[in-house]
Each structure stands twice: as structure tokens, then as C-alpha cells.
Design a protein around this motif. Structure first.
Motif, PDB file in Angstrom:
ATOM      1  N   GLU A  90      -8.625   3.358  -1.537  1.00 16.72           N
ATOM      2  CA  GLU A  90      -9.022   3.003  -0.011  1.00 16.72           C
ATOM      3  C   GLU A  90      -8.897   4.328   0.787  1.00 16.72           C
ATOM      4  O   GLU A  90      -8.283   5.435   0.102  1.00 16.72           O
ATOM      5  CB  GLU A  90      -8.115   2.186   0.723  1.00 16.72           C
ATOM      6  CG  GLU A  90      -8.387   1.663   2.153  1.00 16.72           C
ATOM      7  CD  GLU A  90      -7.421   1.048   2.633  1.00 16.72           C
ATOM      8  OE1 GLU A  90      -7.217  -0.249   2.452  1.00 16.72           O
ATOM      9  OE2 GLU A  90      -6.680   1.312   3.557  1.00 16.72           O
ATOM     10  N   PHE A  91     -10.031   4.747   1.562  1.00 17.46           N
ATOM     11  CA  PHE A  91     -10.092   5.845   2.351  1.00 17.46           C
ATOM     12  C   PHE A  91      -9.306   5.565   3.828  1.00 17.46           C
ATOM     13  O   PHE A  91      -9.289   4.724   4.560  1.00 17.46           O
ATOM     14  CB  PHE A  91     -11.332   6.194   2.712  1.00 17.46           C
ATOM     15  CG  PHE A  91     -12.342   7.208   1.774  1.00 17.46           C
ATOM     16  CD1 PHE A  91     -11.736   7.274   0.407  1.00 17.46           C
ATOM     17  CD2 PHE A  91     -13.340   7.658   1.978  1.00 17.46           C
ATOM     18  CE1 PHE A  91     -12.474   7.785  -0.479  1.00 17.46           C
ATOM     19  CE2 PHE A  91     -14.021   8.559   0.970  1.00 17.46           C
ATOM     20  CZ  PHE A  91     -13.631   8.528  -0.366  1.00 17.46           C
TER      21      PHE A  91
ATOM     22  N   LYS B  64       0.747  -1.238   0.096  1.00 19.44           N
ATOM     23  CA  LYS B  64       0.019  -0.182   0.131  1.00 19.44           C
ATOM     24  C   LYS B  64       0.849   1.227   0.023  1.00 19.44           C
ATOM     25  O   LYS B  64       2.042   1.313   0.680  1.00 19.44           O
ATOM     26  CB  LYS B  64      -0.827  -0.005   1.406  1.00 19.44           C
ATOM     27  CG  LYS B  64      -2.051   0.894   1.146  1.00 19.44           C
ATOM     28  CD  LYS B  64      -2.942   0.967   2.713  1.00 19.44           C
ATOM     29  CE  LYS B  64      -3.658  -0.372   3.026  1.00 19.44           C
ATOM     30  NZ  LYS B  64      -4.519  -0.092   4.095  1.00 19.44           N
ATOM     31  N   ILE B  65       0.265   2.195  -0.794  1.00 17.08           N
ATOM     32  CA  ILE B  65       1.008   3.445  -0.598  1.00 17.08           C
ATOM     33  C   ILE B  65       0.119   4.619  -0.251  1.00 17.08           C
ATOM     34  O   ILE B  65      -0.950   4.970  -0.815  1.00 17.08           O
ATOM     35  CB  ILE B  65       1.791   3.841  -2.146  1.00 17.08           C
ATOM     36  CG1 ILE B  65       2.736   2.786  -2.357  1.00 17.08           C
ATOM     37  CG2 ILE B  65       2.474   5.336  -1.838  1.00 17.08           C
ATOM     38  CD1 ILE B  65       3.537   3.079  -3.863  1.00 17.08           C
ATOM     39  N   GLU B  66       0.181   5.349   0.952  1.00 18.95           N
ATOM     40  CA  GLU B  66      -0.624   6.426   1.132  1.00 18.95           C
ATOM     41  C   GLU B  66      -0.166   7.665   0.418  1.00 18.95           C
ATOM     42  O   GLU B  66       1.048   8.423   0.777  1.00 18.95           O
ATOM     43  CB  GLU B  66      -0.524   6.717   2.596  1.00 18.95           C
ATOM     44  CG  GLU B  66      -1.603   7.645   3.036  1.00 18.95           C
ATOM     45  CD  GLU B  66      -1.671   7.967   4.409  1.00 18.95           C
ATOM     46  OE1 GLU B  66      -3.017   8.085   4.811  1.00 18.95           O
ATOM     47  OE2 GLU B  66      -0.713   7.807   5.314  1.00 18.95           O
TER      48      GLU B  66
ATOM     49  N   TYR C 225      -3.576   2.239  -3.666  1.00 20.72           N
ATOM     50  CA  TYR C 225      -3.307   3.624  -3.414  1.00 20.72           C
ATOM     51  C   TYR C 225      -4.384   4.314  -2.542  1.00 20.72           C
ATOM     52  O   TYR C 225      -5.256   4.487  -3.043  1.00 20.72           O
ATOM     53  CB  TYR C 225      -3.261   4.296  -4.669  1.00 20.72           C
ATOM     54  CG  TYR C 225      -2.047   3.487  -5.696  1.00 20.72           C
ATOM     55  CD1 TYR C 225      -0.620   4.105  -5.546  1.00 20.72           C
ATOM     56  CD2 TYR C 225      -2.049   2.605  -6.631  1.00 20.72           C
ATOM     57  CE1 TYR C 225       0.248   3.613  -6.354  1.00 20.72           C
ATOM     58  CE2 TYR C 225      -1.313   1.939  -7.319  1.00 20.72           C
ATOM     59  CZ  TYR C 225       0.087   2.362  -7.134  1.00 20.72           C
ATOM     60  OH  TYR C 225       1.155   1.869  -7.739  1.00 20.72           O
ATOM     61  N   THR C 226      -3.651   4.506  -1.154  1.00 24.50           N
ATOM     62  CA  THR C 226      -4.661   5.196  -0.357  1.00 24.50           C
ATOM     63  C   THR C 226      -4.352   6.598  -0.208  1.00 24.50           C
ATOM     64  O   THR C 226      -3.339   7.198  -0.574  1.00 24.50           O
ATOM     65  CB  THR C 226      -4.516   4.327   0.947  1.00 24.50           C
ATOM     66  OG1 THR C 226      -5.657   4.973   1.910  1.00 24.50           O
ATOM     67  CG2 THR C 226      -3.313   4.552   1.538  1.00 24.50           C
ATOM     68  N   ALA C 227      -5.061   7.383   0.560  1.00 27.63           N
ATOM     69  CA  ALA C 227      -5.061   8.765   0.767  1.00 27.63           C
ATOM     70  C   ALA C 227      -5.750   9.256   2.163  1.00 27.63           C
ATOM     71  O   ALA C 227      -6.822   8.367   2.489  1.00 27.63           O
ATOM     72  CB  ALA C 227      -5.525   9.616  -0.414  1.00 27.63           C
ATOM     73  N   LEU C 228      -5.311  10.212   2.762  1.00 32.22           N
ATOM     74  CA  LEU C 228      -5.766  10.593   4.181  1.00 32.22           C
ATOM     75  C   LEU C 228      -7.232  11.251   3.851  1.00 32.22           C
ATOM     76  O   LEU C 228      -6.938  12.290   2.825  1.00 32.22           O
ATOM     77  CB  LEU C 228      -4.888  11.435   5.066  1.00 32.22           C
ATOM     78  CG  LEU C 228      -5.479  11.809   6.256  1.00 32.22           C
ATOM     79  CD1 LEU C 228      -4.363  11.634   7.221  1.00 32.22           C
ATOM     80  CD2 LEU C 228      -6.229  12.966   6.293  1.00 32.22           C
ATOM     81  N   ILE C 229      -8.445  11.084   4.502  1.00 24.71           N
ATOM     82  CA  ILE C 229      -9.656  11.782   4.099  1.00 24.71           C
ATOM     83  C   ILE C 229     -10.095  12.278   5.365  1.00 24.71           C
ATOM     84  O   ILE C 229     -10.445  11.560   6.338  1.00 24.71           O
ATOM     85  CB  ILE C 229     -10.671  10.783   3.333  1.00 24.71           C
ATOM     86  CG1 ILE C 229     -10.077   9.781   2.473  1.00 24.71           C
ATOM     87  CG2 ILE C 229     -11.962  11.609   2.861  1.00 24.71           C
ATOM     88  CD1 ILE C 229      -9.432  10.856   1.100  1.00 24.71           C
ATOM     89  N   PRO C 230     -10.213  13.638   5.400  1.00 24.50           N
ATOM     90  CA  PRO C 230     -10.462  14.204   6.672  1.00 24.50           C
ATOM     91  C   PRO C 230     -12.202  14.365   6.874  1.00 24.50           C
ATOM     92  O   PRO C 230     -12.532  14.570   8.096  1.00 24.50           O
ATOM     93  CB  PRO C 230      -9.676  15.369   6.742  1.00 24.50           C
ATOM     94  CG  PRO C 230      -9.788  15.813   5.306  1.00 24.50           C
ATOM     95  CD  PRO C 230      -9.657  14.624   4.413  1.00 24.50           C
TER      96      PRO C 230
END
Lengths: 327, 327
Positions: B99-100, B46-48, B79-84
Motif C-alpha cells: 500500500e502507498f 498493518k506495519i508502516e 506492509y505499507t510505506a510513506l511515498i512522497p
């Protein structure tokens, strides 16, 4: 893992020898004495004060006699020194060191590069030193370099390590220090080698000596503990570099290892606050940042103030919560 | 410990998000894309990639959309990312993130200080984000900050952590990341908390996220592994600092952790050489030394030449040995 009664570990400070000998500057003799005296009050089992090598070979420790004579000995602390040969042994006996720490390498190439002798020649020379010590009723520990790998040869054979430990056990050494001189050890290897040495020579005091060159220093301490090793060398501030890894960390830092072991419930005999204070004194003496972490970050429960404006942030959040009826 | 068949671990790179967002400089968008593309070929699970926070709040990652759109997706890599919040979720869905990764703190004070909301408010807001993700059939992971301690409150209660994990399990999160945000975790605590979470929620993917602020990062990875955790966040070069410990290390360094795990026989899917090359590229982008060790020292079996004059030293030693008849 510790149960109800904390397991007692013996912590040896080697920064005053292994650390300072690698520093480019000469730390003033009075400052060295004051540092050892400060360390003496902290609860170490052993302090490696200095080295009785030739003053021209290691000028940083050319004041070995003066330091040994003038430190205040704390009852219960073993004051040891590195002894390379009979001449160094004679000098050390005159100063009344409590224990001789001999050194040779488990790797033939490293022994030649570092000591300019074959391992066989080192054994012959060190056997004379052991006899000298025994005549003076001074116990001997042998520090074996490159037990977990050699920066020039690569892997070092476990059976050669066991054989070498055996030679010193036969000579009457009371302890062996398994040194990861250039930070090549990894946890499963450490557990295996330490178990093998403890099994082969159950009467020997086995000490673990790890470097943090590749970040594994603390994991290797825990791996050795798992194998049954209860004595460890460490260096205040993590000083004591390795010439084969410029810029990388050196010895495991006393404050980092003790902080971890204390958190885990082990009885190291040392309080973290005193170590951090001593590390800051050391930092001032050598004039550069230390690789250690805990003397910068403080112990884990160090409290920090919330950011500026926190009270208003909280009040606004609470007001929103009440107005929306959130729970 | 691995047996004959190496245990497979999942390694997540968070340097591109958790690391870069803490850097004082803005890394050029093309450079970010090139870095992610380089990482994609290395074998991560996984890569954020970035964070869909407000560009004014985290200007370092204000190019989130462009980066997400232009990276080359490698099959098999998440491939994930930060979701506020929902707004960030909308932006992320447009870019097709896999992915969230949601975030809130296990500590009330830290949540208020960092997110300007009570934990209850964060839960309400994140529940909306989970619904958004589920409608789009995108899985959700929750990263819980300060699981092992809060720099402002001190100890964080294990039962509160378990309760909080439970809230997200009920909402339908597929995974939880237990974050040691400021490096307060120690090995026995990590094993205990990870075991408790795994036992309470056996269906959740549990990821360990440790910082090296107090030098215990790698020991905590091993402690989590011992508890059964097989997924870990780490940051190339060890970037990603902690505002409460200026000068101390940040996230555990990918190259240091992977080097150790590979030495121990685990299957991380990653080769150390590629990580070291990428770390050097990263170092050039951010313009300062990295806290990581292995990208400086090289892997443990890196060979070094003997010192100058070694051949003569050896020959002289051998000659002495022959003339004295030593064995």
C-alpha cells in the motif's frame, strides 16, 4: 458532554500532600506555604494541604501544623488534610482544617502493607476519628485506596468496595474518594464502579482519584465523568509516584486534566496559564522534571514560528504555482 | 462499548517509519529488519515499514529498499510505506509494497513548512502518485497532517479537512488517516471531526493517528472509537516526537493503547506481552527511555510482592484483633 451552559466540575489539588509526601527531598516550609498560597488563587474547589501523620513516618510533611497555620485561606476553597488517627485529628482540629480526609484500602493486603492494620482495625480506628470530627462539626471524606485493583492481590471485588463505602456512609462521611492508587483502572471498569457507588449512595459526594501509571489516567477521568462523577483529585505536575511502578507516572497531572476538560467546554474554575506557572515553581522546588505534558508543551493553541527560511520557501512555491498556472 | 462479541479493531504500527525517522541515530539495517520481523508476528493489521523519501532528506531511513526487500512478509499483514512523490513510488513498487501511504497537511503553513509546497502543489504531485499506484494495482491511503490544529496557524477548519478528504476520495484513495500531528486534538473535537468525515465519505477507511503531546492521546483514541473509527496508527514505545514540543511525548504508544483497549474488551489482535518485549528491544536499539508507560509498569494485573516484613506485620495485626475481639 457539556451543552450550552458548561457543566461545573470541582477540582481538588492533592500535590501538596499526595505529591510532596512521595518526594525524596524536604520542601522548605516557607516554600510549601507560598505554593499553597499560589494555588489558592487559581480556582480550586479543595486543596489537600498536608498530612497529620506521625512526623517520623512521613518526614516530608513533618511541618503540617506550621503550614496549616500560616497559609492564607481563600474564601470558597476547602482546605483539607489527611488524618490517619485520633491523634492526627486532634492536631488538625487545632489548626482548623476545613475537612478531614481519612484513608484506608479496599484491599486487605494493601491495607496491612500500607497501614499495618487489617481493614477491620482501620474501620474501628477511623470510626473514632469520624466521631472526633463530628464533635467538632468538621465534615469527613474517606479516600479508599485500591478500589480498581491491588498491586499485590490483583482484582478487587466491586461488592467489597460498595460495602466499605456503606460503612463510612453509615458513620456519616459526606464524601468518598475512589482511588486508583497504582494505576490499574481502565475506562469501562471506572464507569461501572462509579455508577454502582453513585447508585448505592446517592447522598455521598463521590470523587475520582486516578493515577497515570499505565497511561489511562485521563481516559479514566472521562469515564468517571460519564458515570456522573463531577469531583476529581489531581496533582500539579503529575507528582506522587507509586512504589509498585518505579519510573512510571503518578497522579494525573492537574494541568493535563484541566487543559483537556477546559478544551471540552467544562467549567473547572481553573485557567491553564496559572497552573503552568505554578507547575514550573513546583518543578524548581523539587528539582526534577515533572511527568505532566502541558507544562512542557503549552496549551493546544500555543503558536510556534515557522522554520527558518519559511518566507523564501513560500515565495518560491508561489512562484512555481504562478508559472505553472496551478490552482 | 463491546458487547458479547468483542469488536475487532485494526492496529497499525508506525514506529518503524514515523518513529525511527525522528530518532537522532541511524538504526542498523539488520536491526530494523529484525524489528519488523518481530512485529510481524504480533498481530498487527498493518506495519508502516519505512519511507521512500530522499535519503538525504531523511537519512535515518536511507535503507528503505533493503529493509523492504529483506523483511519476512507475514500473510494478512499489510506492509505499507510513506511515498512522497512519483520517484518514491517507483522505488516502492520495485520493492512490492502492499500500500502507498501519501502525506500532506490540512494546514497551508504546515504544508509549506514541512513539504515546501502549497497544498495545491501537493495535491497535483500526489495525484500523479495515485495514478502510478493504480496502474500497479496498489491501494492508496492519504495521511492528512494537522487535521485537529496547526502549531503555526492554530485552529484548522473542519470544512477544509472535509474538502481535502474529498479530493483524495475522488482520486480513488481507499483510506484517509486523520493525523493529530502535534497533539492539539481533544476528545469532543475528535468525535465531531471523525463523525463528519465518516458521514461525508462512508466508503473510505478512516484511521485515527494521535499524538500524546498534551496527554490526550488515549482519550482521543476512545473519542474516535466512539465516532465509529476502528483503525488506529500507533508507535511502539511512543517514539516519534514533534519538533514543536521539545521534551513532550510523541505518537500514542502501541503498548499503552493496546493495553487499554484489551482491558476494555476490544479485539485488537495483539497481546500485550509481545508488545512489551518488542518495546524493550526497540529501547535498546535507540538507546534512550521510551515515553510509553506500560512497558515500564507492566500490564494492570502485574503482581508485586508485599513489602519486607509483611508476614510479621500481618501476624501482629491478627493477634491484636483476636485479643481485642474485633470483627
Amino acid at each position: 458532554m457539556p451543552n450550552s451552559k458548561p457543566q461545573k466540575l470541582k477540582i481538588n489539588e492533592v500535590g501538596t500532600r499526595d505529591g510532596l509526601q512521595n518526594e525524596p527531598i524536604f520542601v522548605d516550609t516557607d516554600d510549601k506555604i507560598a505554593l499553597v498560597d499560589e494555588l489558592s488563587g487559581l480556582g480550586y474547589a479543595k486543596i489537600e494541604v498536608t498530612s497529620f501523620t506521625s512526623p517520623s513516618a512521613i518526614p516530608a510533611l513533618r511541618d503540617a501544623e506550621v503550614v496549616m497555620h500560616r497559609i492564607q485561606r481563600m474564601p470558597g476553597v476547602v482546605y483539607t488534610a489527611l488524618i490517619p488517627n485520633v491523634r492526627g485529628g486532634d492536631r488538625a482540629l487545632e489548626c482548623g482544617v476545613d475537612e478531614f480526609n481519612l484513608v484506608m484500602s479496599a484491599s486487605e493486603t494493601h491495607n496491612l502493607a500500607n497501614l499495618r492494620m487489617t481493614r477491620s482495625q482501620s474501620l474501628t480506628q477511623l470510626a473514632d476519628v469520624v466521631r472526633l470530627a463530628h464533635n467538632a462539626q468538621v465534615p469527613v471524606n474517606i479516600s479508599l485506596s485500591c478500589v480498581f485493583g491491588c498491586p499485590m492481590e490483583g482484582e478487587v471485588s466491586e461488592s467489597e468496595v460498595i460495602n466499605l463505602v456503606g460503612k463510612f456512609a453509615e458513620l456519616g462521611a459526606v464524601g468518598v474518594t475512589l482511588c486508583d492508587t497504582t494505576g490499574m483502572a481502565y475506562p469501562t471498569q471506572v464507569t461501572q464502579v462509579c455508577e454502582a457507588v453513585l447508585k448505592a449512595y446517592p447522598g455521598l459526594n463521590v470523587t475520582g482519584h486516578f493515577h497515570n501509571t499505565r497511561g489511562m489516567g485521563l481516559t479514566n477521568v472521562l469515564a468517571a465523568l460519564q458515570a456522573g462523577v463531577t469531583q476529581f483529585d489531581m496533582s500539579l505536575g503529575g507528582i506522587g509516584g507509586c512504589p509498585y511502578a518505579p519510573g512510571a507516572s503518578g497522579n494525573v497531572a492537574t494541568e493535563d486534566v484541566v487543559h483537556m476538560l477546559n478544551c471540552m467546554g467544562y467549567d473547572t474554575g481553573l485557567q491553564i496559564e496559572g497552573l503552568i506557572a505554578a507547575a514550573h515553581h513546583l518543578e524548581a522546588l523539587i528539582g526534577h522534571d515533572l511527568p505532566a505534558q502541558v507544562s512542557r508543551s503549552g496549551p493546544r493553541l500555543t503558536r510556534h514560528d515557522p522554520p527558518a527560511g519559511f518566507e523564501e520557501i513560500r515565495e518560491r512555491a508561489w512562484n512555481r504555482e504562478q508559472s505553472k498556472g496551478q490552482i
